[in-house]
Design an enzyme around this catalytic site. Structure first.
Site, PDB file in Angstrom:
ATOM      1  N   PRO A  15     -74.369  31.362 130.620  1.00  0.00           N
ATOM      2  CA  PRO A  15     -74.499  32.803 130.366  1.00  0.00           C
ATOM      3  C   PRO A  15     -74.120  33.174 128.934  1.00  0.00           C
ATOM      4  O   PRO A  15     -73.144  32.658 128.380  1.00  0.00           O
ATOM      5  CB  PRO A  15     -73.533  33.429 131.376  1.00  0.00           C
ATOM      6  N   LEU A  16     -74.890  34.088 128.347  1.00  0.00           N
ATOM      7  CA  LEU A  16     -74.695  34.500 126.954  1.00  0.00           C
ATOM      8  C   LEU A  16     -73.416  35.313 126.743  1.00  0.00           C
ATOM      9  O   LEU A  16     -72.946  35.434 125.615  1.00  0.00           O
ATOM     10  CB  LEU A  16     -75.901  35.310 126.468  1.00  0.00           C
ATOM     11  N   LEU A  19     -66.139  35.595 129.634  1.00  0.00           N
ATOM     12  CA  LEU A  19     -64.835  36.217 129.422  1.00  0.00           C
ATOM     13  C   LEU A  19     -63.941  35.253 128.660  1.00  0.00           C
ATOM     14  O   LEU A  19     -63.681  34.141 129.123  1.00  0.00           O
ATOM     15  CB  LEU A  19     -64.181  36.573 130.762  1.00  0.00           C
ATOM     16  N   GLY A  20     -63.486  35.669 127.491  1.00  0.00           N
ATOM     17  CA  GLY A  20     -62.525  34.879 126.724  1.00  0.00           C
ATOM     18  C   GLY A  20     -61.125  35.081 127.274  1.00  0.00           C
ATOM     19  O   GLY A  20     -60.802  36.167 127.772  1.00  0.00           O
ATOM     20  N   ASP A  45     -64.211  31.293 129.693  1.00  0.00           N
ATOM     21  CA  ASP A  45     -63.822  30.350 128.638  1.00  0.00           C
ATOM     22  C   ASP A  45     -62.303  30.188 128.643  1.00  0.00           C
ATOM     23  O   ASP A  45     -61.570  31.157 128.464  1.00  0.00           O
ATOM     24  CB  ASP A  45     -64.289  30.868 127.271  1.00  0.00           C
ATOM     25  N   TYR A  50     -53.993  27.676 125.755  1.00  0.00           N
ATOM     26  CA  TYR A  50     -53.774  29.116 125.960  1.00  0.00           C
ATOM     27  C   TYR A  50     -52.628  29.392 126.937  1.00  0.00           C
ATOM     28  O   TYR A  50     -52.168  30.523 127.047  1.00  0.00           O
ATOM     29  CB  TYR A  50     -55.052  29.821 126.440  1.00  0.00           C
ATOM     30  N   LYS A  80     -60.872  23.221 127.065  1.00  0.00           N
ATOM     31  CA  LYS A  80     -60.802  22.508 125.787  1.00  0.00           C
ATOM     32  C   LYS A  80     -59.636  21.523 125.777  1.00  0.00           C
ATOM     33  O   LYS A  80     -58.552  21.825 126.272  1.00  0.00           O
ATOM     34  CB  LYS A  80     -60.641  23.517 124.636  1.00  0.00           C
ATOM     35  N   HIS A 113     -61.103  20.778 121.012  1.00  0.00           N
ATOM     36  CA  HIS A 113     -60.708  22.074 120.459  1.00  0.00           C
ATOM     37  C   HIS A 113     -60.709  22.087 118.923  1.00  0.00           C
ATOM     38  O   HIS A 113     -61.112  23.076 118.306  1.00  0.00           O
ATOM     39  CB  HIS A 113     -59.316  22.445 121.000  1.00  0.00           C
ATOM     40  N   SER A 162     -65.504  22.215 119.107  1.00  0.00           N
ATOM     41  CA  SER A 162     -65.045  23.523 118.650  1.00  0.00           C
ATOM     42  C   SER A 162     -64.423  23.345 117.271  1.00  0.00           C
ATOM     43  O   SER A 162     -63.705  22.369 117.043  1.00  0.00           O
ATOM     44  CB  SER A 162     -64.013  24.076 119.640  1.00  0.00           C
ATOM     45  N   LEU A 213     -65.659  40.029 117.960  1.00  0.00           N
ATOM     46  CA  LEU A 213     -65.397  41.406 117.533  1.00  0.00           C
ATOM     47  C   LEU A 213     -64.504  41.445 116.296  1.00  0.00           C
ATOM     48  O   LEU A 213     -64.066  42.506 115.863  1.00  0.00           O
ATOM     49  CB  LEU A 213     -64.754  42.206 118.675  1.00  0.00           C
ATOM     50  N   SER A 264     -60.792  40.299 126.902  1.00  0.00           N
ATOM     51  CA  SER A 264     -60.186  41.578 127.244  1.00  0.00           C
ATOM     52  C   SER A 264     -59.478  41.429 128.577  1.00  0.00           C
ATOM     53  O   SER A 264     -59.885  40.619 129.410  1.00  0.00           O
ATOM     54  CB  SER A 264     -61.234  42.688 127.335  1.00  0.00           C
ATOM     55  N   GLN A 272     -67.831  46.928 129.806  1.00  0.00           N
ATOM     56  CA  GLN A 272     -68.641  47.310 128.643  1.00  0.00           C
ATOM     57  C   GLN A 272     -69.205  46.085 127.917  1.00  0.00           C
ATOM     58  O   GLN A 272     -70.355  46.085 127.482  1.00  0.00           O
ATOM     59  CB  GLN A 272     -67.687  48.056 127.705  1.00  0.00           C
TER      60      GLN A 272
END
Length: 325
Positions: A15-16, A19-20, A45, A50, A80, A113, A162, A213, A264, A272
């Site tokens: 999928p383009l 969710l990060g 992702d 993390y 990763k 990574h 990455s 962003l 987010s 959104q």
């Protein structure tokens, strides 16, 4: 609204919009994942470093699988391999830890990574007395061979890279029997990565944009740096299409077939960020956004040495960002 997909050379649909989860606090990420899955996200992702894969696993366990809201085969999960786990003996145990934490039997995509290795062990950032990183001599080509074994075992469906430069990608391709399917790099209109994207597409790799962003929440932000979301052209397009500035930046990427993983934990923004498939920019509008490029990279690991902030790894022979692209 489901995200449109790109087709990887493995035959998988990716999928383009995903969710990060970088900088998503434990305590928030579980609800974010569950909400994202209810509004149509099918790409998550992750990364071991993390520090939140255990909690992501709880969300997946409750939502994904037989008799649950989302069939496993509909979901695309990336993780990763961290820099301390590049030694060929450490690769499979690192993946198995990620799989156990995520409560999954396989990953759809596993990325290296960073191209360089840190000293082996359980400290994710091993340091010398002066605060500099302790590196390990393992070369990414040897790590890649160990990653390939994971595909043969059915633990991973596709492999990728990455933060690799074009030269390093070609170096991996020169030894690969399992070709990398994806390159994940920082990418947004200030860092359009046009040469790198063309390089990847010519070699059958898709590109995923992290910090699409402009990562305005990064800890080391300089107050004098420009803010992508406040650019007049972005604001004008947001007004014209009745969208948020974030949606304008994401639409620019997906329209050029670059995968995005905006992070987010806020439900309204999560929703959104995936609502970018029902409007289209004209070629002229795409050019206006292209023109923002200034090769401005925000995500460079930094250290404080003698009171000064310096790039942490820039002196390493495998540091990717010394290359033109």
């Amino acid at each position: 609204m489901a995200a449109s997909c790109v087709l990887l050379h493995t035959g998988q649909k990716m999928p383009l919009i995903g969710l990060g989860t970088w900088k998503s606090e434990p305590g928030q990420v579980k609800a974010a994942i569950k909400y994202a899955l209810t509004v149509g996200y099918r790409h998550i992702d992750c990364a071991a470093i993390y520090g939140n894969e255990l909690e992501i696993g709880e969300a997946l366990q409750e939502t994904v699988g037989p008799g649950k809201a989302v069939p496993r085969e509909e979901l695309f999960v990336t993780s990763k391999l961290w820099n301390t786990k590049h030694h060929p003996e450490d690769v499979e145990p690192a993946l198995r830890k990620t799989l156990a934490d995520l409560q999954l039997e396989y990953l759809d995509l596993y990325l290296m990574h960073w191209p360089y290795a840190f000293e082996r062990g359980d400290n994710p950032f091993p340091k010398n007395a002066d605060g500099t990183i302790r590196y390990d001599a393992t070369h990414y080509k040897d790590t890649w061979k160990a990653l390939e074994a994971l595909v043969a075992k059915g633990l991973v469906r596709a492999l990728g890279l990455s933060n690799f430069s074009s030269r390093q990608i070609d170096d991996v391709l020169s030894v690969a029997s399992v070709r990398p399917a994806v390159l994940q790099v920082e990418c947004h209109p200030y860092l359009a990565q046009n040469e790198l994207i063309a390089h990847c597409q010519a070699r059958g790799l898709e590109v995923t944009a992290y910090s699409p962003l402009g990562s305005s929440d990064r800890a080391w932000r300089d107050p004098n740096e420009p803010v992508l979301l406040e650019e007049p052209v972005v604001q004008a397009l947001a007004e014209k299409y009745n969208r948020s500035p974030a949606q304008i930046l994401l639409r620019w990427q997906v329209q050029r077939k670059v995968i995005c993983i905006p992070k987010s934990v806020t439900p309204s923004r999560i929703l959104q960020n995936i609502q970018v498939f029902d409007f289209t920019f004209s070629p002229e509008e795409m050019k206006q956004l292209d023109a923002l490029n200034k090769n401005l990279r925000f995500i460079v690991p930094m250290l404080t040495v003698d009171g000064k902030r310096v790039p942490r790894d820039a002196g390493h022979p495998l540091y990717p960002f010394n290359d033109p692209y």
